[in-house]
Motif scaffolding. Structure first.
Motif, mmCIF file in Angstrom:
data_model
loop_
_atom_site.group_PDB
_atom_site.id
_atom_site.type_symbol
_atom_site.label_atom_id
_atom_site.label_comp_id
_atom_site.label_asym_id
_atom_site.label_seq_id
_atom_site.Cartn_x
_atom_site.Cartn_y
_atom_site.Cartn_z
ATOM 1 N N UNK A 68 0.797 -1.072 -0.036
ATOM 2 C CA UNK A 68 -0.001 0.192 -0.034
ATOM 3 C C UNK A 68 1.055 1.286 -0.127
ATOM 4 N N UNK A 69 1.871 1.171 0.692
ATOM 5 C CA UNK A 69 2.850 2.362 0.593
ATOM 6 C C UNK A 69 3.318 2.811 -1.154
ATOM 7 N N UNK A 70 3.847 1.724 -1.571
ATOM 8 C CA UNK A 70 3.829 1.518 -2.774
ATOM 9 C C UNK A 70 2.958 2.258 -3.801
ATOM 10 N N UNK A 71 1.898 1.790 -3.434
ATOM 11 C CA UNK A 71 0.554 2.357 -4.094
ATOM 12 C C UNK A 71 0.360 3.603 -3.941
ATOM 13 N N UNK A 118 7.059 -5.742 -2.733
ATOM 14 C CA UNK A 118 5.647 -5.478 -2.671
ATOM 15 C C UNK A 118 5.610 -4.071 -2.643
ATOM 16 N N UNK A 119 6.499 -3.094 -2.146
ATOM 17 C CA UNK A 119 6.488 -1.679 -2.561
ATOM 18 C C UNK A 119 6.463 -1.517 -3.998
ATOM 19 N N UNK A 120 7.434 -2.141 -4.643
ATOM 20 C CA UNK A 120 7.505 -1.639 -6.052
ATOM 21 C C UNK A 120 6.258 -2.260 -6.783
ATOM 22 N N UNK A 121 5.659 -3.409 -6.464
ATOM 23 C CA UNK A 121 4.799 -3.917 -7.204
ATOM 24 C C UNK A 121 3.314 -2.940 -6.936
ATOM 25 N N UNK A 122 3.389 -2.445 -5.803
ATOM 26 C CA UNK A 122 2.384 -1.356 -5.342
ATOM 27 C C UNK A 122 2.502 -0.213 -6.070
#
Length: 419
Positions: A68-71, A118-122
């Motif tokens: 979610x941070x990445x998003x 997960x950040x980058x995917x977000x």
């Protein structure tokens, strides 16, 4: 980005032969990638990864918090990127990057690199989701009588991603059971699904890019937006304070819904549900997401205030609390069906709210603002629910927190007035 948009009316020289429904369905693969797979499939992997890697529920929840941070970072960057790139290009690049980051998640077993992935995917999923939502809104503006339906088709694509994940992840885990870290194969399988969806997105991106180019010289008034209503919207600029209650209600949605989607599979496993029953539950949830475009289209078209957002948030709270209160399988299935049939329509309701109250030139700013508070809520939700689950009461108490967040969001959204 050109100021031209798909809300421009078709010329009267030739009939409009745009395949609106097929384009919305094809665009929905962007929602399948950005949310259905990149975001929600992790809930299916969480129990296996947690057992294999010895994670606490707090760390397991942090994986979706970092996503979610990445998003949020992607949502913040998207308006700037849309000034320099067409939304169709952003859609394709974001989907390709999401595919790559999903695949990379299968190459790591330590928490640090997995959190980074997960950040980058977000970030990538935000680019896809916002660009796709903007394109779907522009499609809807050219057919105002079914704009809610077309928006619902786009957001319902998330259900396609959920169904594919529900069927694919358990199948891969079963066949990789003898391998070290069997869950890594599931990440690679999910990346393959994202790659196929990205290839299929090339067609709507090409058609919509050509449509935008053809409309540069066309009038910008949308069908159905002539007369006093058009003049009332023409000079309006997006201001966050005008949408304060809806934004706050949407933040409550972000906090509440993601806790459910992150941990409900783990809760069902703790309660003794069989793998087949969990697959059925999650697949039905995805089917309900797909069907939701028909169920709520009229509600989205009818209300120009926060009523739709409030009602849908309240229903989600009921769905979220059911598995925390009972293990009765019919009620658990009812929870999944209700949740799936509502939660993406909450997202669609904010796009509809922006479309009802702002001129087309301001849609990107409005959608981005709602996406930012959505992402901010998602940052809070998984870690808080995980922290609660590590204490007395476990995951059931965590889902009670999710339901309360949704009901608070409903109460706030109820105060939003039409501009």
């Amino acid at each position: 980005m050109s100021r031209s948009n798909l809300s421009a009316a078709p010329t009267h020289d030739a009939p409009d032969r745009t395949p609106y429904v097929r384009l919305a369905l094809a665009l929905s693969l962007g929602a399948a990638v950005s949310l259905g797979i990149t975001r929600f499939a992790y809930g299916l992997l969480l129990p296996t990864m947690r057992e294999d890697l010895g994670w606490s529920y707090t760390l397991a929840g942090a994986m979706n918090t970092f996503n979610a941070v990445g998003y949020l970072l992607g949502a913040l960057a998207t308006p700037w990127l849309l000034q320099r790139s067409a939304p169709t290009a952003l859609l394709l690049w974001g989907s390709a990057l999401a595919t790559m980051f999903m695949a990379l998640s299968g190459f790591f077993t330590t928490a640090g690199p997995l959190l980074a992935q997960r950040v980058l995917a977000g970030v990538a999923s935000a680019l896809v989701f916002i660009a796709g939502g903007l394109l779907a809104a522009r499609l809807g503006a050219r057919q105002p009588h079914r704009s809610g339906f077309l928006l619902g088709l786009y957001y319902g694509g998330t259900g396609v991603g959920i169904v594919l994940s529900a069927l694919g992840v358990p199948w891969v885990l079963e066949r990789a059971a003898g391998q070290p870290h069997a869950w890594t194969w599931a990440w690679w399988g999910l990346a393959l699904l994202c790659a196929l969806a990205t290839a299929l997105l090339a067609w709507p991106a090409r058609v919509l890019a050509a449509s935008e180019a053809g409309l540069r010289a066309a009038p910008v008034a949308a069908p159905g937006e002539v007369g006093p209503a058009a003049h009332a919207l023409a000079g309006r600029v997006f201001r966050p304070r005008d949408f304060a209650f809806a934004l706050a209600g949407y933040a409550g949605f972000g906090v509440g819904y993601i806790g459910y989607m992150t941990f409900v599979i783990a809760l069902l496993r703790e309660q003794g549900s069989t793998p087949g029953a969990i697959t059925l539950y999650y697949a039905l949830l995805g089917v309900a997401v797909i069907a939701s475009s028909r169920i709520w289209a009229g509600l989205l078209d009818r209300h120009k205030n926060g009523q739709a957002l409030a009602r849908l948030n309240a229903l989600l709270g009921v769905a979220a609390i059911l598995p925390a209160l009972t293990t009765a399988w019919p009620l658990v299935i009812a929870s999944g069906l209700l949740f799936g049939g509502v939660f993406l329509s909450v997202v669609a309701s904010t796009t509809a709210l922006v479309r009802h109250n702002l001129p087309p030139a301001q849609w990107a700013a409005g959608i981005s603002a709602f996406t930012i508070v959505f992402a901010a809520g998602q940052i809070v939700g998984p870690t808080v629910v995980g922290f609660i689950a590590d204490g007395p009461g476990g995951l059931a108490r965590g889902l009670v927190f999710s339901a309360l967040a949704l009901w608070v969001g409903a109460a706030l959204a109820l105060r939003q007035r039409a501009l």
